[in-house]
Design an enzyme around this catalytic site. Structure first.
Site, PDB file in Angstrom:
ATOM      1  N   THR A 259      -1.347  -7.890  -0.381  1.00  0.00           N
ATOM      2  CA  THR A 259      -0.062  -7.453  -0.152  1.00  0.00           C
ATOM      3  C   THR A 259       0.570  -8.715   0.605  1.00  0.00           C
ATOM      4  OG1 THR A 259      -0.308  -6.604   1.975  1.00  0.00           O
ATOM      5  CG2 THR A 259      -0.724  -4.868   0.222  1.00  0.00           C
TER       6      THR A 259
ATOM      7  N   TYR B 101      -2.487  -6.133  17.456  1.00  0.00           N
ATOM      8  CA  TYR B 101      -2.703  -5.369  16.267  1.00  0.00           C
ATOM      9  C   TYR B 101      -3.936  -4.720  16.207  1.00  0.00           C
ATOM     10  CZ  TYR B 101      -2.691  -4.495  11.103  1.00  0.00           C
ATOM     11  OH  TYR B 101      -2.836  -4.010   9.887  1.00  0.00           O
TER      12      TYR B 101
ATOM     13  N   ILE C  19       0.739  -1.299   0.136  1.00  0.00           N
ATOM     14  CA  ILE C  19       0.079   0.008  -0.115  1.00  0.00           C
ATOM     15  C   ILE C  19       1.005   1.315   0.038  1.00  0.00           C
ATOM     16  CG2 ILE C  19      -1.585   1.236   1.413  1.00  0.00           C
ATOM     17  CD1 ILE C  19      -2.685  -1.503   2.330  1.00  0.00           C
TER      18      ILE C  19
HETATM   19  N1  LIG Z   1      -2.824  -5.273   3.159  1.00  0.00           N
HETATM   20  C1  LIG Z   1      -3.795  -5.178   4.144  1.00  0.00           C
HETATM   21  O1  LIG Z   1      -4.770  -5.953   3.678  1.00  0.00           O
HETATM   22  C2  LIG Z   1      -3.997  -4.272   5.084  1.00  0.00           C
HETATM   23  C3  LIG Z   1      -5.265  -4.037   5.428  1.00  0.00           C
HETATM   24  C4  LIG Z   1      -5.395  -3.190   6.616  1.00  0.00           C
HETATM   25  C5  LIG Z   1      -4.445  -2.339   6.939  1.00  0.00           C
HETATM   26  N2  LIG Z   1      -3.177  -2.452   6.276  1.00  0.00           N
HETATM   27  C6  LIG Z   1      -2.150  -1.529   6.775  1.00  0.00           C
HETATM   28  O2  LIG Z   1      -1.715  -1.010   5.536  1.00  0.00           O
HETATM   29  C7  LIG Z   1      -0.070  -0.628   5.884  1.00  0.00           C
HETATM   30  C8  LIG Z   1       0.922  -1.167   4.705  1.00  0.00           C
HETATM   31  O3  LIG Z   1       0.732  -2.536   4.757  1.00  0.00           O
HETATM   32  P1  LIG Z   1       0.920  -3.335   3.448  1.00  0.00           P
HETATM   33  O4  LIG Z   1      -0.294  -4.443   3.266  1.00  0.00           O
HETATM   34  O5  LIG Z   1       1.143  -2.595   2.430  1.00  0.00           O
HETATM   35  O6  LIG Z   1       2.260  -4.054   3.941  1.00  0.00           O
HETATM   36  P2  LIG Z   1       3.407  -4.883   3.079  1.00  0.00           P
HETATM   37  O7  LIG Z   1       3.028  -5.052   1.553  1.00  0.00           O
HETATM   38  O8  LIG Z   1       4.155  -5.756   3.894  1.00  0.00           O
HETATM   39  O9  LIG Z   1       4.561  -3.438   3.154  1.00  0.00           O
HETATM   40  C9  LIG Z   1       5.107  -2.991   4.247  1.00  0.00           C
HETATM   41  C10 LIG Z   1       6.061  -1.854   4.008  1.00  0.00           C
HETATM   42  O10 LIG Z   1       6.314  -1.416   5.309  1.00  0.00           O
HETATM   43  C11 LIG Z   1       7.947  -1.576   5.454  1.00  0.00           C
HETATM   44  N3  LIG Z   1       7.985  -1.690   6.658  1.00  0.00           N
HETATM   45  C12 LIG Z   1       7.762  -2.841   7.533  1.00  0.00           C
HETATM   46  N4  LIG Z   1       8.059  -2.482   8.926  1.00  0.00           N
HETATM   47  C13 LIG Z   1       8.620  -1.180   8.927  1.00  0.00           C
HETATM   48  C14 LIG Z   1       8.976  -0.558  10.017  1.00  0.00           C
HETATM   49  N5  LIG Z   1       9.206  -0.854  11.170  1.00  0.00           N
HETATM   50  N6  LIG Z   1       9.506   0.895   9.533  1.00  0.00           N
HETATM   51  C15 LIG Z   1       9.429   1.098   8.278  1.00  0.00           C
HETATM   52  N7  LIG Z   1       8.972   0.620   7.416  1.00  0.00           N
HETATM   53  C16 LIG Z   1       8.657  -0.694   7.472  1.00  0.00           C
HETATM   54  C17 LIG Z   1       8.264  -2.669   4.447  1.00  0.00           C
HETATM   55  O11 LIG Z   1       9.557  -2.567   4.108  1.00  0.00           O
HETATM   56  P3  LIG Z   1      10.787  -3.013   4.815  1.00  0.00           P
HETATM   57  O12 LIG Z   1      10.833  -4.522   5.047  1.00  0.00           O
HETATM   58  O13 LIG Z   1      12.111  -2.789   4.010  1.00  0.00           O
HETATM   59  O14 LIG Z   1      10.833  -2.368   6.101  1.00  0.00           O
HETATM   60  C18 LIG Z   1       7.324  -2.579   3.307  1.00  0.00           C
HETATM   61  O15 LIG Z   1       7.681  -1.221   2.616  1.00  0.00           O
HETATM   62  C19 LIG Z   1       0.228  -1.164   7.317  1.00  0.00           C
HETATM   63  O16 LIG Z   1      -0.083  -0.097   8.215  1.00  0.00           O
HETATM   64  C20 LIG Z   1      -1.083  -2.121   7.722  1.00  0.00           C
HETATM   65  O17 LIG Z   1      -1.398  -2.183   8.898  1.00  0.00           O
HETATM   66  C21 LIG Z   1      -3.009  -3.382   5.335  1.00  0.00           C
END
Ligand SMILES: NC(=O)c1ccc[n+]([C@@H]2O[C@H](COP(=O)([O-])OP(=O)(O)OC[C@H]3O[C@@H](n4cnc5c(N)ncnc54)[C@H](OP(=O)(O)O)[C@@H]3O)[C@@H](O)[C@H]2O)c1
Length: 281
Positions: free
Chosen positions: A221, A186, A48
Site C-alpha cells: 500500500t 508507531y 487494506i
Molecule cells: N501496509 C502495511 O504494510 C501495513 C502493515 C501493518 C499494519 N498496517 C496497518 O493497516 C492499516 C491500513 O494501512 P494501509 O497500508 O492500508 O494504509 P493506506 O493504504 O495508506 O490507507 C490509509 C487509509 O486511511 C485513511 N486515513 C489516514 N489517516 C486517517 C485518519 N486520521 N482518520 C481516518 N482515516 C484516515 C486514508 O484516507 P485519507 O487520506 O482520505 O484519510 C486511507 O483511506 C493501518 O492501521 C496500518 O497501521 C499496514
C-alpha cells in the site's frame, strides 16, 4: 421479514444457523454470509481498509466507508457502488470528536445501528526513533492509532448492542511483534492495540460483542512504501522470513470477513497475524 438468526444461548458465544439471507430495514435483500449486517470501516478509502470494505460488502454487508478526505470518500463509494455493492460513506478523521459524531450520525441515518466495526485508520508521522519523537508526534500517533478506536467504539456501542452478533476488529501491525527501529512510537501504538483487543474482548463479552485484532505483515500500500520500496530492507526481510511475495490488501480482507461471520462466534480476544510467516510461537 426473513429472520434467519437462531440463538441457542445468551451472551457471547451464541451459535448461529442459516444466516445466508436476511432482510433489514433498508428492504434491500442482500445475500452472503454477512447478509444485511451493517459494517463501519475507518480509513476505508485506500489500501487494506478499502479491500476490507469491499470484501464485507461482497459478503452481503451494508458498509459505511470513511476517511479524512471527501474526494477519497466519494471515489471509494463510487467505485464500490459501481460494483453493485451496498456502500455509503462520510468524512471521518478518527482523531476528531466531531468527525466521529458525524460517522455515528451517518450510520444511524442509513441503517439505525451496526454490527461490525473495523478500526483500520492509523498514522505514522515520524520515521525516526522513539526517543527523537516530540510530544506532539507522540500525541498524534497515540490519539489516532490507540485512543480513537476506543473512543469511536464507545460512541457506537449503544447502537451495536442487542442486534444478535457484534464484532469489532482492530488493525495492529507486525511492527507490534518485530519493531522497526525507525518507526519508534508507531511500533508502540501497534503493540498497545494488542492489549486493547484483550481488554475490550473481556469488557464486551457479556454484551455478545467479540473483539479481535488483524495483525498485517508488510502489505503493498502507499503507507508501507517506505518499507517495501526500500530494496535493502525488503530483500533482508524477505530472506529472513522466507517470504515468497509481498502481501496484498486482499490478503487481509478474508480474515476480517471471517472474524465477523458466524463461523468465528467462539473466537474472541485474538491477535491474528496475516504476514506470510509467523512472528510468534
Ligand atoms: N501496509 C502495511 O504494510 C501495513 C502493515 C501493518 C499494519 N498496517 C496497518 O493497516 C492499516 C491500513 O494501512 P494501509 O497500508 O492500508 O494504509 P493506506 O493504504 O495508506 O490507507 C490509509 C487509509 O486511511 C485513511 N486515513 C489516514 N489517516 C486517517 C485518519 N486520521 N482518520 C481516518 N482515516 C484516515 C486514508 O484516507 P485519507 O487520506 O482520505 O484519510 C486511507 O483511506 C493501518 O492501521 C496500518 O497501521 C499496514
Amino acid at each position: 421479514m426473513f429472520q434467519a438468526v437462531a440463538y441457542v444461548s445468551r451472551g457471547l458465544f451464541r451459535s448461529y444457523a442459516g444466516l445466508s439471507v436476511r432482510m433489514n430495514s433498508t428492504g434491500i435483500d442482500q445475500k452472503g454470509v454477512l447478509a444485511n449486517r451493517v459494517a463501519v470501516v475507518t480509513g476505508a478509502t485506500d489500501g487494506i481498509g478499502f479491500a476490507i470494505a469491499r470484501r464485507l460488502a461482497r459478503d452481503g454487508a451494508h458498509v459505511v466507508v470513511s476517511s479524512r478526505k471527501q474526494h477519497n470518500v466519494d471515489r471509494a463509494v463510487a467505485a464500490l457502488q459501481g460494483e453493485g455493492l451496498s456502500v455509503t460513506g462520510t468524512v471521518c478523521h478518527v482523531g476528531k470528536a466531531e468527525d466521529r459524531e458525524r460517522l455515528v450520525a451517518t450510520v444511524l441515518e442509513h441503517y439505525g445501528g451496526l454490527d461490525f466495526l473495523v478500526c483500520n485508520a492509523a498514522v505514522n508521522p515520524l520515521v525516526r526513533s522513539t526517543l527523537q519523537a516530540s510530544e506532539e508526534v507522540w500525541d498524534k500517533i497515540l490519539d489516532v492509532n490507540v485512543k480513537s478506536p476506543a473512543l469511536l467504539l464507545s460512541q457506537l456501542l449503544p447502537h451495536m448492542e442487542n442486534r444478535g452478533m457484534g464484532a469489532v476488529i482492530l488493525v495492529s501491525s507486525i511492527a507490534a511483534y518485530i519493531p522497526h527501529v525507525e518507526l519508534g512510537p508507531y511500533n508502540v501504538s501497534k503493540t498497545a492495540l494488542l492489549g486493547l483487543t484483550r481488554t475490550l474482548s473481556l469488557e464486551l463479552a457479556p454484551k455478545g460483542i467479540r473483539v479481535n485484532c488483524l495483525v498485517p505483515g508488510i502489505i503493498k500500500t502507499n503507507f508501507s512504501k517506505v518499507l517495501h520500496m526500500n530494496e535493502v530492507f525488503w530483500n533482508n526481510f524477505k530472506e529472513k522470513y522466507r517470504l515468497q511475495r509481498l502481501g496484498q490488501p486482499e490478503d487481509c480482507a478474508g480474515l476480517v470477513s471471517f472474524l465477523c461471520s458466524p463461523d468465528a462466534c467462539y473466537i474472541n480476544g485474538e491477535n491474528i497475524v496475516v504476514a506470510g510467516f509467523s512472528p510468534q510461537l
